[in-house]
Scaffold this motif. Sequence first.
Motif, short mmCIF file in Angstrom:
data_model
loop_
_atom_site.label_atom_id
_atom_site.label_comp_id
_atom_site.label_asym_id
_atom_site.label_seq_id
_atom_site.Cartn_x
_atom_site.Cartn_y
_atom_site.Cartn_z
N THR A 29 0.82 -1.22 0.00
CA THR A 29 0.00 0.00 0.00
C THR A 29 0.85 1.28 0.00
N VAL A 30 2.16 1.14 -0.15
CA VAL A 30 3.05 2.30 -0.04
C VAL A 30 3.02 3.12 -1.33
N TRP A 31 2.69 4.39 -1.20
CA TRP A 31 2.72 5.33 -2.33
C TRP A 31 4.16 5.80 -2.46
N HIS A 32 4.79 5.54 -3.60
CA HIS A 32 6.22 5.78 -3.71
C HIS A 32 6.61 6.28 -5.10
N TYR A 33 7.86 6.69 -5.22
CA TYR A 33 8.39 7.17 -6.49
C TYR A 33 9.87 6.81 -6.56
N HIS A 34 10.41 6.82 -7.77
CA HIS A 34 11.83 6.54 -7.96
C HIS A 34 12.27 7.13 -9.30
N PRO A 35 13.55 7.41 -9.48
CA PRO A 35 14.03 8.04 -10.72
C PRO A 35 13.96 7.12 -11.93
N GLU A 36 13.81 5.81 -11.70
CA GLU A 36 13.71 4.87 -12.81
C GLU A 36 12.32 4.90 -13.46
N LEU A 37 12.25 4.72 -14.77
CA LEU A 37 10.98 4.44 -15.41
C LEU A 37 10.57 3.02 -15.05
N GLU A 38 9.31 2.73 -15.11
CA GLU A 38 8.84 1.39 -14.73
C GLU A 38 7.79 0.88 -15.72
N LEU A 39 8.06 -0.30 -16.28
CA LEU A 39 7.08 -1.00 -17.11
C LEU A 39 6.50 -2.11 -16.26
N HIS A 40 5.21 -2.03 -16.01
CA HIS A 40 4.55 -2.89 -15.02
C HIS A 40 3.45 -3.70 -15.70
N TYR A 41 3.60 -5.02 -15.70
CA TYR A 41 2.64 -5.94 -16.33
C TYR A 41 1.95 -6.75 -15.23
N VAL A 42 0.67 -6.46 -14.99
CA VAL A 42 -0.11 -7.20 -13.99
C VAL A 42 -0.61 -8.49 -14.63
N ILE A 43 -0.01 -9.60 -14.29
CA ILE A 43 -0.45 -10.89 -14.81
C ILE A 43 -1.69 -11.36 -14.06
N LYS A 44 -1.69 -11.09 -12.77
CA LYS A 44 -2.81 -11.52 -11.93
C LYS A 44 -2.99 -10.52 -10.80
N GLY A 45 -4.22 -10.04 -10.61
CA GLY A 45 -4.50 -9.10 -9.54
C GLY A 45 -5.55 -8.08 -9.94
#
Length: 297
Positions: A28-44
């Motif tokens: 549940t942590v709202w966060h950020y980082h300098p990296e770009l992120e490609l996020h693929y939700v397979i299940k959820g």
Amino acid sequence: MKAQFHKVPVSTQSSFSIRHDRKPNFGTVWHYHPELELHYVIKGEGVRLVGDNINNFSSGEIILLGANLPHTWRCNEQYFQNDPDMEVEAIVIQFLPECLGRYLLGLPEAYLIPKLFERAKSGLIIEGEAKARLAPLMHAAVHATDLDRIIIFLSILKIISETSEIQTIAAEHHAFKQSNESDVQRINKVCNYTLSNYKKEITLDEIASISNLSVTSFCRYFKLITKKTYYDFLIEIRISQACRLLIEDKLPTEVICFECGFNNVSNFYRHFKKITKMTPLEYKRKYLHSYKELVAA
């Protein structure tokens, strides 16, 4: 709630990070980082907060997040009940813009990549054929090594940078700003309460009090932040739950209707088709067929 800086662990032997997660929930942590992120939700399934945007997420979603764009995926309540049968699964690729060297971004042949990184500052949802092409590449990237790893990564960037099948998520350039913390805290309370109570009737008085606002102020505020009414959001949550139960294939559709907070079957069918563009039966057949094909493969 303050957005937390997250240090992305990257091996000294790798130019970017790839991981395949299987766990009870996404946290549940709202966060950020300098990296770009490609996020693929397979299940959820649940609600995602990206910048100033709040919306539902479900299995199959692929999103590209820009540098320092605050985000979190808040799973539905079932994923927090310590049920061993309930888990999320995702493939996540995290990378700095210059991870393959600054000269690459300056090459005339690579002009689309810097443009993509700029667009990603608002968050991007990849859809259609582009998403279908990305999914197997992301699976392959998890196990790839050496040059194969880089070739697959460039193939992924090529697909995303060339496709028009992309939707922007958040307001433009909504990188981390401290002024948005109170908004996120309030929206988080609304999300958590809705995800925990969607099965019962939730009145505007009730949800407005959670936000410490009058009903009129809450309705105006929620529409401004999410670009939708609270009841539209609640319906989307209920339909998201119905989709999960249909795929599980354990309950009749009429039972699922009431299990997800609807008190009228015809109303449920109407909302379901409006959101998914399919009837519950069509949705069930489509995704059960896809699941059987995946298992057979």
